[in-house]
Design a protein around this motif. Structure first.
Motif, short mmCIF file in Angstrom:
data_model
loop_
_atom_site.label_atom_id
_atom_site.label_comp_id
_atom_site.label_asym_id
_atom_site.label_seq_id
_atom_site.Cartn_x
_atom_site.Cartn_y
_atom_site.Cartn_z
N ILE A 71 -0.09 -6.25 -14.91
CA ILE A 71 0.53 -5.01 -14.27
C ILE A 71 -0.53 -3.89 -14.20
O ILE A 71 -0.73 -3.48 -15.03
N LEU A 72 -0.87 -3.96 -13.18
CA LEU A 72 -2.08 -2.95 -12.25
C LEU A 72 -1.56 -1.62 -11.46
O LEU A 72 -1.06 -2.42 -10.79
N MET A 73 -2.17 -0.96 -12.03
CA MET A 73 -1.97 0.41 -11.18
C MET A 73 -3.36 0.33 -9.93
O MET A 73 -4.53 0.31 -10.85
N TYR A 74 -3.23 0.06 -9.07
CA TYR A 74 -4.30 0.65 -7.82
C TYR A 74 -3.87 2.13 -7.14
O TYR A 74 -2.42 2.38 -6.66
N GLN A 75 -4.84 2.07 -6.29
CA GLN A 75 -4.64 3.60 -5.45
C GLN A 75 -3.83 2.17 -4.01
O GLN A 75 -4.34 1.58 -3.72
N LYS A 76 -2.30 3.24 -3.28
CA LYS A 76 -1.40 2.84 -3.00
C LYS A 76 -2.18 1.91 -1.90
O LYS A 76 -1.88 0.48 -1.36
N GLU A 77 -3.32 2.18 -0.55
CA GLU A 77 -3.65 1.61 -0.13
C GLU A 77 -4.64 0.62 0.21
O GLU A 77 -4.71 -0.61 0.46
N PHE A 78 -4.96 0.68 -1.48
CA PHE A 78 -6.03 -0.97 -1.31
C PHE A 78 -4.05 -1.86 -2.23
O PHE A 78 -4.41 -2.70 -1.53
N ALA A 79 -3.57 -1.03 -2.74
CA ALA A 79 -2.02 -2.11 -2.81
C ALA A 79 -1.55 -3.12 -1.40
O ALA A 79 -1.26 -4.42 -1.91
N ASP A 80 -1.50 -1.75 -0.35
CA ASP A 80 -0.92 -2.32 0.27
C ASP A 80 -1.61 -3.90 0.89
O ASP A 80 -1.20 -4.80 1.49
N ARG A 81 -3.41 -3.10 0.86
CA ARG A 81 -4.50 -4.12 1.82
C ARG A 81 -3.92 -5.91 0.78
O ARG A 81 -4.23 -6.62 1.68
N MET A 82 -4.05 -5.26 -0.34
CA MET A 82 -4.22 -6.93 -1.43
C MET A 82 -2.04 -7.71 -0.51
O MET A 82 -2.32 -8.75 -0.89
N MET A 83 -1.57 -6.96 -0.15
CA MET A 83 -0.27 -7.35 0.16
C MET A 83 -0.67 -7.48 1.39
O MET A 83 1.36 -8.07 1.89
N ALA A 84 -1.07 -7.10 1.91
CA ALA A 84 -0.66 -7.15 3.44
C ALA A 84 -0.75 -8.91 4.12
O ALA A 84 -1.39 -9.76 3.54
N HIS A 85 0.37 -8.89 4.71
CA HIS A 85 0.84 -10.44 5.51
C HIS A 85 -0.54 -11.03 6.78
O HIS A 85 -0.91 -10.49 7.52
N PRO A 86 -0.20 -12.27 6.27
CA PRO A 86 -0.71 -12.63 8.08
C PRO A 86 -0.78 -12.22 9.19
O PRO A 86 0.47 -12.37 9.24
#
Ligand code: SAM
Length: 256
Positions: free
Chosen positions: A120-135
Motif C-alpha cells: 500500500i503506497l501513497m504517490y503523487q496523484k499524477e504519478f499514480a495516474d501514469r502508473m495505472m494508465a491503460h495502453p
C-alpha cells in the motif's frame, strides 16, 4: 540540521487508520519507507505488525528511537537509517508507505525486483495516474507498461493537500500493488526492459522505425527478420497504442 525534501506528514489518525487497515498486517513483517514522526509506524505496531522502518533524516531517526524505545528493544520495530533506494533491506512481506515522492520510481522498481506479497503506497496523484494508465491512452508510458507487466495496481483513494502538514502542492493517491508473473511470458527480461525504454524514448516514432534504430545493438539481420515476422499493424503503431502482449511478442522475437 539538513532538511530533506518530501517531508509532508500525515496528522489525521482517521486517514492513517484507513491506510493501515487496507491490509491485514497482524503477525506480518511490514517494510515502511520514510516513517517521519512515526504516525503510520504506530498504527502498524498497534495492529500487531513487525515493522522495519527506513528513514533518511538523522534527526527523525533520533526522535523515533526515543518514541519507540520499548518496541525497538522487544524486536517489534527495526529502525534503519539510510536511503531506502540503496540501503540493504532485511526480508519483508508487505510494504506500507507515505512515500517521499522524489524516489517514487526507483523505490517502486527496487521493491518489484526484491519481491513482496502486497504493498500500500501513497504517490503523487499524477504519478499514480501514469502508473495505472491503460495502453492506448495519452498517459501510458514506460512506467505504466513496466509496472503493469510485473504487478496489478489499483487506486484505493485520493487525498487532498490539506491532509498533510505542511501541505504539498499536489494531490496524493493511495495505491494497492500486488506483484504477479507477466500475463504474456517474457523470454528475456533485460531485452523486454530495453525495448520498452527505447520505444517510449521515441514515442512519436513507429515501432518499425525504432526497431531499425536498434540494428546497431541487436544486429541488422535479426532486426530485419523481426520486422518481416511482425504484424504490419504493430509495425505501424506508436508505442502508446501497443498492448502488453505486443511488447512481449516484439521482445521475444528480439530475444531469439
Ligand atoms: N510516514 C510519515 C507520514 O505519513 O507522516 C512521513 C511521510 S513523508 C511524505 C516522507 C518521509 O520519507 C520523510 O520522513 C523523509 O525524511 C523520508 N525520506 C525522504 N527520502 C527518503 C529516502 N530516500 N529514504 C528513506 N526515507 C526518506
Amino acid at each position: 540540521m539538513k532538511a530533506y525534501r518530501d517531508q509532508h506528514f500525515l496528522t489525521d489518525p482517521r486517514i492513517v487508520a484507513r491506510i493501515a487497515d487496507l491490509l491485514d498486517v497482524s503477525g506480518r513483517v511490514v517494510l515502511e519507507i520514510g516513517p517521519g514522526d512515526g504516525i503510520l509506524t504506530q498504527a502498524l505496531l498497534e495492529r500487531g505488525a513487525r515493522v522495519i522502518s527506513v528513514e533518511l533524516d538523522s534527526t527523525l531517526i533520533t526522535r523515533l528511537s526515543g518514541r519507540f524505545a520499548s518496541e525497538i528493544s522487544d524486536g517489534s520495530l527495526t529502525l534503519i537509517h539510510g536511503d531506502a533506494v540503496k540501503v540493504p533491506l532485511p526480508p519483508f512481506e508487505i510494504v506500507m508507505a507515505n512515500l517521499p515522492y522524489s524516489i517514487s520510481s526507483p523505490i517502486t522498481f527496487r521493491l518489484l525486483d526484491i519481491g513482496f506479497e502486497a504493498a500500500i503506497l501513497m504517490y503523487q496523484k499524477e504519478f499514480a495516474d501514469r502508473m495505472m494508465a491503460h495502453p492506448g491512452t495519452r498517459d501510458c508510458g514506460r512506467l505504466s507498461i513496466m509496472l503493469q507487466t510485473y504487478a496489478r495496481a489499483n487506486r484505493c483513494f485520493d487525498l487532498p493537500p490539506g491532509a498533510f502538514t505542511p501541505p504539498p502542492k499536489v494531490r496524493s493517491t493511495v495505491v494497492w500493488i500486488e506483484p504477479r508473473e507477466p500475463l504474456f511470458p517474457i523470454q528475456n527480461r533485460a531485452v523486454y526492459e530495453d525495448l520498452v525504454r527505447e520505444l517510449f524514448t521515441r514515442r512519436r516514432k513507429t515501432v518499425q522505425s525504432t526497431l531499425k534504430a536498434l540494428a546497431g545493438r541487436y544486429g541488422t539481420e535479426r532486426i530485419l527478420s523481426v520486422i518481416s515476422d511482425l504484424d504490419p499493424n504493430i509495425l505501424s503503431s506508436r508505442p502508446e497504442a501497443l498492448y502488453l502482449e505486443d511488447f512481449a511478442t516484439i521482445s521475444n522475437r528480439l530475444s531469439t
